[in-house]
Structure formats: C-alpha cells, structure tokens
Design a protein around this motif. Structure first.
Motif, PDB file in Angstrom:
ATOM      1  N   LEU A   7       0.813  -1.208   0.000  1.00 50.93           N
ATOM      2  CA  LEU A   7       0.000   0.000   0.000  1.00 50.93           C
ATOM      3  C   LEU A   7       0.850   1.263   0.000  1.00 50.93           C
ATOM      4  CD1 LEU A   7      -2.819  -1.001   2.525  1.00 50.93           C
ATOM      5  CD2 LEU A   7      -2.783  -1.255   0.037  1.00 50.93           C
ATOM      6  N   ASN A   8       0.449   2.231  -0.794  1.00 50.78           N
ATOM      7  CA  ASN A   8       1.068   3.551  -0.842  1.00 50.78           C
ATOM      8  C   ASN A   8       0.073   4.588  -0.328  1.00 50.78           C
ATOM      9  OD1 ASN A   8       3.441   2.583  -2.401  1.00 50.78           O
ATOM     10  ND2 ASN A   8       1.901   2.249  -3.995  1.00 50.78           N
ATOM     11  N   THR A   9       0.584   5.761   0.035  1.00 50.13           N
ATOM     12  CA  THR A   9      -0.275   6.847   0.496  1.00 50.13           C
ATOM     13  C   THR A   9      -0.489   7.852  -0.636  1.00 50.13           C
ATOM     14  OG1 THR A   9       0.483   6.621   2.788  1.00 50.13           O
ATOM     15  CG2 THR A   9      -0.559   8.701   2.183  1.00 50.13           C
ATOM     16  N   TYR A  10      -1.767   8.162  -0.892  1.00 50.27           N
ATOM     17  CA  TYR A  10      -2.138   9.154  -1.900  1.00 50.27           C
ATOM     18  C   TYR A  10      -3.067  10.186  -1.263  1.00 50.27           C
ATOM     19  CZ  TYR A  10      -0.399   5.551  -5.081  1.00 50.27           C
ATOM     20  OH  TYR A  10       0.393   4.615  -5.713  1.00 50.27           O
ATOM     21  N   TYR A  11      -3.014  11.429  -1.765  1.00 51.96           N
ATOM     22  CA  TYR A  11      -3.751  12.539  -1.166  1.00 51.96           C
ATOM     23  C   TYR A  11      -4.775  13.106  -2.144  1.00 51.96           C
ATOM     24  CZ  TYR A  11       0.010  12.238   2.223  1.00 51.96           C
ATOM     25  OH  TYR A  11       0.895  11.764   3.166  1.00 51.96           O
ATOM     26  N   GLY A  12      -5.954  13.465  -1.623  1.00 50.72           N
ATOM     27  CA  GLY A  12      -6.995  13.969  -2.503  1.00 50.72           C
ATOM     28  C   GLY A  12      -8.018  14.826  -1.801  1.00 50.72           C
ATOM     29  N   ASP A  13      -8.968  15.305  -2.576  1.00 48.95           N
ATOM     30  CA  ASP A  13     -10.088  16.115  -2.094  1.00 48.95           C
ATOM     31  C   ASP A  13     -11.303  15.698  -2.918  1.00 48.95           C
ATOM     32  OD1 ASP A  13     -11.915  18.015  -1.266  1.00 48.95           O
ATOM     33  OD2 ASP A  13     -10.673  19.756  -1.759  1.00 48.95           O
ATOM     34  N   ILE A  14     -12.316  15.151  -2.272  1.00 48.02           N
ATOM     35  CA  ILE A  14     -13.470  14.625  -3.003  1.00 48.02           C
ATOM     36  C   ILE A  14     -14.774  15.352  -2.659  1.00 48.02           C
ATOM     37  CG2 ILE A  14     -12.462  12.362  -3.478  1.00 48.02           C
ATOM     38  CD1 ILE A  14     -13.950  11.244  -1.069  1.00 48.02           C
ATOM     39  N   HIS A  15     -14.654  16.549  -2.079  1.00 48.12           N
ATOM     40  CA  HIS A  15     -15.833  17.395  -1.852  1.00 48.12           C
ATOM     41  C   HIS A  15     -15.384  18.848  -1.916  1.00 48.12           C
ATOM     42  CE1 HIS A  15     -18.875  19.198   1.216  1.00 48.12           C
ATOM     43  NE2 HIS A  15     -19.254  19.436  -0.035  1.00 48.12           N
ATOM     44  N   ASN A  16     -15.605  19.487  -3.059  1.00 48.82           N
ATOM     45  CA  ASN A  16     -15.208  20.874  -3.277  1.00 48.82           C
ATOM     46  C   ASN A  16     -16.021  21.401  -4.449  1.00 48.82           C
ATOM     47  OD1 ASN A  16     -13.380  20.467  -5.877  1.00 48.82           O
ATOM     48  ND2 ASN A  16     -12.952  18.815  -4.423  1.00 48.82           N
ATOM     49  N   HIS A  17     -16.046  22.708  -4.620  1.00 51.46           N
ATOM     50  CA  HIS A  17     -16.987  23.316  -5.558  1.00 51.46           C
ATOM     51  C   HIS A  17     -16.316  24.342  -6.466  1.00 51.46           C
ATOM     52  CE1 HIS A  17     -20.263  21.423  -3.345  1.00 51.46           C
ATOM     53  NE2 HIS A  17     -19.672  21.839  -2.234  1.00 51.46           N
ATOM     54  N   CYS A  18     -17.014  24.670  -7.531  1.00 52.18           N
ATOM     55  CA  CYS A  18     -16.547  25.668  -8.490  1.00 52.18           C
ATOM     56  C   CYS A  18     -17.767  26.367  -9.086  1.00 52.18           C
ATOM     57  CB  CYS A  18     -15.698  25.013  -9.579  1.00 52.18           C
ATOM     58  SG  CYS A  18     -16.631  23.908 -10.659  1.00 52.18           S
ATOM     59  N   GLY A  19     -17.582  27.105 -10.169  1.00 46.67           N
ATOM     60  CA  GLY A  19     -18.674  27.863 -10.762  1.00 46.67           C
ATOM     61  C   GLY A  19     -19.662  27.044 -11.554  1.00 46.67           C
ATOM     62  N   ALA A  20     -19.532  25.711 -11.532  1.00 44.02           N
ATOM     63  CA  ALA A  20     -20.516  24.874 -12.221  1.00 44.02           C
ATOM     64  C   ALA A  20     -21.884  24.943 -11.550  1.00 44.02           C
ATOM     65  CB  ALA A  20     -20.043  23.423 -12.265  1.00 44.02           C
ATOM     66  N   SER A  21     -21.909  25.343 -10.275  1.00 47.25           N
ATOM     67  CA  SER A  21     -23.182  25.549  -9.573  1.00 47.25           C
ATOM     68  C   SER A  21     -23.033  26.844  -8.778  1.00 47.25           C
ATOM     69  CB  SER A  21     -23.521  24.342  -8.689  1.00 47.25           C
ATOM     70  OG  SER A  21     -22.440  24.017  -7.834  1.00 47.25           O
ATOM     71  N   TYR A  22     -23.439  26.897  -7.508  1.00 47.71           N
ATOM     72  CA  TYR A  22     -23.184  28.143  -6.781  1.00 47.71           C
ATOM     73  C   TYR A  22     -21.824  28.052  -6.089  1.00 47.71           C
ATOM     74  CZ  TYR A  22     -25.803  25.441  -3.214  1.00 47.71           C
ATOM     75  OH  TYR A  22     -26.286  24.463  -2.395  1.00 47.71           O
ATOM     76  N   GLY A  23     -20.843  28.379  -6.901  1.00 54.20           N
ATOM     77  CA  GLY A  23     -19.457  28.493  -6.497  1.00 54.20           C
ATOM     78  C   GLY A  23     -18.803  29.437  -7.478  1.00 54.20           C
ATOM     79  N   HIS A  24     -17.488  29.411  -7.547  1.00 51.40           N
ATOM     80  CA  HIS A  24     -16.784  30.385  -8.364  1.00 51.40           C
ATOM     81  C   HIS A  24     -15.613  29.721  -9.068  1.00 51.40           C
ATOM     82  CE1 HIS A  24     -18.951  33.783  -6.443  1.00 51.40           C
ATOM     83  NE2 HIS A  24     -19.012  32.922  -5.457  1.00 51.40           N
ATOM     84  N   GLY A  25     -15.383  30.121 -10.287  1.00 52.19           N
ATOM     85  CA  GLY A  25     -14.270  29.625 -11.070  1.00 52.19           C
ATOM     86  C   GLY A  25     -14.651  28.428 -11.926  1.00 52.19           C
ATOM     87  N   PRO A  26     -14.058  28.297 -13.094  1.00 53.11           N
ATOM     88  CA  PRO A  26     -14.372  27.185 -13.991  1.00 53.11           C
ATOM     89  C   PRO A  26     -13.846  25.858 -13.465  1.00 53.11           C
ATOM     90  CG  PRO A  26     -12.614  28.532 -14.915  1.00 53.11           C
ATOM     91  CD  PRO A  26     -13.105  29.259 -13.703  1.00 53.11           C
ATOM     92  N   VAL A  27     -14.520  24.781 -13.850  1.00 49.67           N
ATOM     93  CA  VAL A  27     -14.090  23.452 -13.416  1.00 49.67           C
ATOM     94  C   VAL A  27     -12.685  23.150 -13.920  1.00 49.67           C
ATOM     95  CG1 VAL A  27     -15.175  22.284 -15.399  1.00 49.67           C
ATOM     96  CG2 VAL A  27     -14.770  21.024 -13.272  1.00 49.67           C
ATOM     97  N   GLU A  28     -12.305  23.720 -15.060  1.00 48.45           N
ATOM     98  CA  GLU A  28     -10.949  23.527 -15.568  1.00 48.45           C
ATOM     99  C   GLU A  28      -9.907  24.063 -14.585  1.00 48.45           C
ATOM    100  OE1 GLU A  28     -13.679  23.625 -19.131  1.00 48.45           O
ATOM    101  OE2 GLU A  28     -13.485  24.749 -17.249  1.00 48.45           O
ATOM    102  N   ASP A  29     -10.222  25.185 -13.906  1.00 49.50           N
ATOM    103  CA  ASP A  29      -9.296  25.710 -12.897  1.00 49.50           C
ATOM    104  C   ASP A  29      -9.238  24.799 -11.682  1.00 49.50           C
ATOM    105  OD1 ASP A  29      -8.791  27.805 -14.564  1.00 49.50           O
ATOM    106  OD2 ASP A  29      -9.581  29.376 -13.243  1.00 49.50           O
ATOM    107  N   SER A  30     -10.377  24.214 -11.299  1.00 51.58           N
ATOM    108  CA  SER A  30     -10.382  23.255 -10.196  1.00 51.58           C
ATOM    109  C   SER A  30      -9.389  22.133 -10.465  1.00 51.58           C
ATOM    110  CB  SER A  30     -11.777  22.657 -10.000  1.00 51.58           C
ATOM    111  OG  SER A  30     -12.695  23.606  -9.528  1.00 51.58           O
ATOM    112  N   ILE A  31      -9.435  21.602 -11.663  1.00 53.39           N
ATOM    113  CA  ILE A  31      -8.579  20.470 -12.007  1.00 53.39           C
ATOM    114  C   ILE A  31      -7.116  20.888 -12.057  1.00 53.39           C
ATOM    115  CG2 ILE A  31      -8.026  18.863 -13.874  1.00 53.39           C
ATOM    116  CD1 ILE A  31     -11.140  18.859 -14.411  1.00 53.39           C
ATOM    117  N   ALA A  32      -6.832  22.036 -12.649  1.00 49.02           N
ATOM    118  CA  ALA A  32      -5.449  22.518 -12.715  1.00 49.02           C
ATOM    119  C   ALA A  32      -4.888  22.762 -11.318  1.00 49.02           C
ATOM    120  CB  ALA A  32      -5.380  23.797 -13.546  1.00 49.02           C
ATOM    121  N   ASN A  33      -5.682  23.381 -10.432  1.00 48.42           N
ATOM    122  CA  ASN A  33      -5.225  23.627  -9.065  1.00 48.42           C
ATOM    123  C   ASN A  33      -5.001  22.324  -8.314  1.00 48.42           C
ATOM    124  OD1 ASN A  33      -5.149  26.449  -9.179  1.00 48.42           O
ATOM    125  ND2 ASN A  33      -7.335  26.628  -8.721  1.00 48.42           N
ATOM    126  N   ALA A  34      -5.875  21.349  -8.527  1.00 52.74           N
ATOM    127  CA  ALA A  34      -5.733  20.063  -7.846  1.00 52.74           C
ATOM    128  C   ALA A  34      -4.470  19.340  -8.282  1.00 52.74           C
ATOM    129  CB  ALA A  34      -6.964  19.192  -8.112  1.00 52.74           C
TER     130      ALA A  34
END
Length: 511
Positions: A7-34
């Motif tokens: 087993l290896n350790t991996y890090y992630g975020d599986i609950h976050n938002h962007c401007g696709a609904s009531y949030g801010h910024g394009p989903v493309e920026d979410s992916i680039a930042n991640a």
C-alpha cells in the motif's frame, strides 16, 4: 512495525466546488489547481435540496440562490462530466465525477461515480438515494455517497445517526472541512459558519459510540475552484496504485485518514488487521502497532479506544543538531504573506539549497479564504511551481493580507531534504534574498520582511525526523463494556505543533 508493503499513500479532495453551480471559477481551474498538489479529485456540483424549508420566513433569497445554482449545474452537466472524466490519467492523476444533494433530515450527501460517467438522481430522501445507488452498482455502475459537515444539528443538515445504518456504499463520513471539525463538540476548530453550531449527537465520536462502522475523511468544501486548499481539509488513502479502481476500493475499505492540510502518513495495525478493517473473530490478545510521518513536528499522538484516550504520547520537539553531525534529514516549512490587511501581493519565490538535495516537495497553496468570493473576483488559478534539479524549487502565488489576526491567508511550501547541518538555505522572495542555515531553522522559526515594517513577510522553520516521525506498539485487552455492536473500536489522532491535525479511520474488533 507490521506494515502492508503493497500500500502507498495518496492525497486527494473529493468534496469541493466551483462555478458549475453556486461556487466560483471554472471546473478547468479546479482540475489545474488540484493537479499541483493532489493525487486524486472529485469536483462536486450542487444539484438538489428536496426538503428545503420553503415555508420558513425569510428564506426567499436563499431559495433563489440555491435553485439558481441547481439549474446552472443541470445546464452545464454534460460539459462538467466531460471535463472531469478527461482529467483522469491512471498512474498520474485520478478524477471522479461528483454532485451534492442537500438534506435537512439526513445530512448533506456527496455522490460519486467511479468511472467518469453518471447522472443526477432526483431522489427525495437519503435512504432512497442509497437504494438507487445500490441498483446502479448491481448494474455495474460503481457509485457511492458520504455525508459531509456532519456536525450540524440533525434536522438542520447534520447527520442522522439513527438512520445512518452501516451501508457498503456509505463507507466514510467527512470529519473536517472549511465548515469545522466534527470529531466532537469540543475541538480546536469550532463551527462558526452561518449554518450554525455543532451538536454533540451529530459528531463522529457520537456515531462511533452508537456502534456505527464508518471511516472518516476530510475535504475542503472549498467554493472557489481550489481543491486541496491548504488548511481547509483533505484526505489520504492507503492504496496499491494510483488508479480509479484502487483509490475507489481504498475508500470503500475505509483505508482513509482525515487531514486538516499538511500531508501526514499513518500506518495502523491491530494483530493482522489494518486501518478500516473489522475483525469478526474475538481475540483477547491485541497487539496494536502504528507509525506516523507528519508534515511537521508532532506534538501529540493519541490512541483512542471506544472514544476514550487509551494512550497519550507527547513528543518533545528536537531543536538542536549536535556539533560534528554530518548530513541530516529534515522537513523545511516556508510561509509567505502577511502585510497590510486586504492588500494583494503577487509572489515570485525560490528555495535553493547550497548543499544537499531535495527528497520531496510539497506545495501548500490556498484558494480564496472565504466560501463565497466577491462578484468581481475572476482569478482562481494563481499558483504554480516547478523543481529545478535536486537543490531548487520555484513557485509563484498570490496572498491577500490576513483579513483578521486569526485568519491565515498565507501561502506555503514544504521540502523534505537531506543536507549538512550548516549548509545554507537561500530564499529569493520578490527579488530579495535571505539566507539561513539548516541548524538555525531547526533551532526555531526565522522570519523577515520584504520591504521593512508592515510589509509582506516570510517565516521558515524545520524539523528533524525524531520530531516528525513516531512509531510504537502496545498490548491491550477487551474492554469491560463493548460498544452496542459488541465490538471495541480503536483509532488514532495526531496533532502537530503548527496546529495541523490528522485522524485515522478506526479498526473494529469483536469481543
């Protein structure tokens, strides 16, 4: 200690938002930042709220705000699905499709699809949602759901533990996010959001005391296209490889750790079982082993049994490197920011070792510090970094002077290094150079100002392995009184001196 070497350790975020609904910024920026600082991701679109309190006085603005967001996601769903699916590249970066269903009665749900495709299920209740997900799984469409910001009072979007029976498609709950910490009703991170305070009966500890078999994780719940925003929550998983199937299976098996921000590796075993396991066969002899590799100096490690502290370990910080010591390993932490409140600073920075080498580089970048940025803000992708060989990294980012004395809007970077004790660490920050030896920053944090009093500043500190690594084992026996499910439950809690925390998912064993 006993480890699962596969087993290896991996890090992630599986609950976050962007401007696709009531949030801010394009989903493309979410992916680039991640991709700058995470291994896996699910961007979450706000989709529906079946039991919205529409009859409550004064809800008109909130109803419109939410319904506008739901319509926005529905209208861009095909694009949202396509972009998140194409972001996946097994072996390099994993992405899952996700959306959110609010529920006053049962607690808000994050729904995820493993294989990049899926639809918004128009279910009215959370039990109905779980039933529909079970049907999809039977059809070969892998999906799951988990309850987030669980600590609000039940009936007000907090978890309903009476209803939350053990379910294979609800393996974890969110213990920490921008909302606060839901471990208990008395933590270092209290609920201060406008949605209200934490209620004891909705905490993770309360659920475990009821005998629930459910792991824990953390996510940012960030609304500005910045998954993994440091200090707002993330999770780690123990998985065999960085693929959709392996990361997914690790979450289902509860091989998860909830983190506030710093990357922390935890190995945790009880006899032949590992973190997340349920041991069905009683065994009066219990050998518990665990190791921690933290993101900075560890202050305390606690082993909990049935939600009481079984062992408390205090780890004194080592601040001296013996004279004559040659090459040492260390973790260096740099923060940049401060300056006048509300003033934006663009950073062009580098860290260079005059001798030695970088073993691992870990960016600690944040998104906007508020849940809902101002309407005129349109810059959601403002950090980047690269490593130049074994001795240097460069990064660019943006800070806005801390809005209050207790709100940290700084940006950061961490390096694990191997270098001589008296070798120089050279910082170049917006054209100004500062130098410190490793010995100096192990002895204590050093700081400096870019242009004099009240101007933007930096802070650098380092820890030695004896301060950020901890390992031990203990023997234990069954409790006199098991939990309602006839089991004992063990889990770990880690606190660093810099107030970053980690919580392991438990191991359960029958009596």
């Amino acid at each position: 200690m006993k480890k699962n070497e596969k087993l290896n350790t991996y890090y992630g975020d599986i609950h976050n938002h962007c401007g696709a609904s009531y949030g801010h910024g394009p989903v493309e920026d979410s992916i680039a930042n991640a991709k700058m600082q995470l291994d896996f991701l699910s961007v979450t679109g706000h989709a529906l709220w079946p039991d919205m309190p529409r009859q409550q006085a004064g809800m008109e603005r909130r109803i419109k705000y939410h319904e506008d967001g739901f319509k926005k996601l529905e209208n861009c769903w095909d694009h949202f699905v396509d972009v998140t699916d194409k972001a996946n590249e097994d072996g390099r970066f994993v992405s899952f499709l996700g959306y959110e269903q609010h529920s006053c009665h049962s607690g808000d749900q994050t729904v995820m699809y493993r294989d990049g495709k899926g639809s918004i299920l128009k279910t009215q209740t959370v039990p109905e949602l779980r039933d529909e997900l079970a049907k999809l799984n039977e059809q070969g469409i892998a999906c799951m759901t988990f309850t987030h910001h669980i600590g609000y009072k039940q009936g007000f979007r907090g978890i309903n533990w009476k209803e939350h029976k053990d379910h294979p498609l609800s393996p974890v709950v969110e213990l920490f996010s921008m909302h606060a910490c839901s471990e208990s009703d008395d933590t270092a991170y209290p609920y201060l959001h406008s949605m209200g305070p934490c209620d004891h009966d909705s905490t993770y500890s309360a659920g475990l005391k009821l005998g629930r078999i459910v792991g824990c994780m953390a996510s940012t719940d960030h609304h500005s296209a910045h998954p993994g925003s440091h200090g707002h929550g993330r999770l780690s998983v123990r998985a065999e490889e960085l693929t959709r199937t392996a990361i997914w299976d690790a979450i289902l098996q509860r091989r998860t750790v909830a983190l506030t921000g710093d990357n922390v590796e935890i190995d945790f075993a009880l006899n032949d079982a590992f973190m997340g396991d349920v041991i069905e066969e009683p065994n009066a002899k219990r050998n518990i082993q665990f190791s921690v590799k933290a993101g900075g100096a560890i202050r305390t490690v606690e082993l909990l049994k049935n939600e009481e502290v079984l062992q408390h370990f205090f780890v004194p910080k080592t601040t001296e490197i013996a004279e004559g010591t040659g090459t040492v390993r260390a973790k260096i932490g740099l923060e940049v920011g401060w300056g006048s409140r509300g003033k934006t600073v663009l950073w062009d920075a580098s860290i260079k070792l005059h001798d030695g080498r970088i073993l691992k580089a870990e960016p600690r970048f944040k998104g906007s510090e508020v849940v809902s940025p101002t309407d005129h803000e349109d810059d959601f992708r403002f950090s980047e970094w690269k490593q130049d060989g074994e001795q240097s990294i460069q990064f660019k980012s943006k800070t806005v002077g801390n809005p209050t004395p207790v709100t940290n809007s700084n940006q950061g970077f961490s390096l694990e290094v191997e270098m001589p004790a008296d070798a120089v660490i050279e910082l170049t920050l917006n054209g100004t150079t500062f130098k410190h030896t490793l010995r100096e920053v192990v002895a204590g944090a050093r700081s400096g100002y870019i242009g004099g009093y009240g101007t933007p500043a930096y802070r650098i500190v380092a820890a030695l392995p004896e301060s950020y690594e901890f390992e031990t084992q203990i023997e234990d026996a069954p409790a006199k009184q098991p939990l309602p499910n006839g089991m004992d439950v063990y889990r770990l809690r880690v606190e660093q001196y810099n107030k970053q925390w980690a919580w392991s998912s438990p191991i359960w064993i029958a009596q």
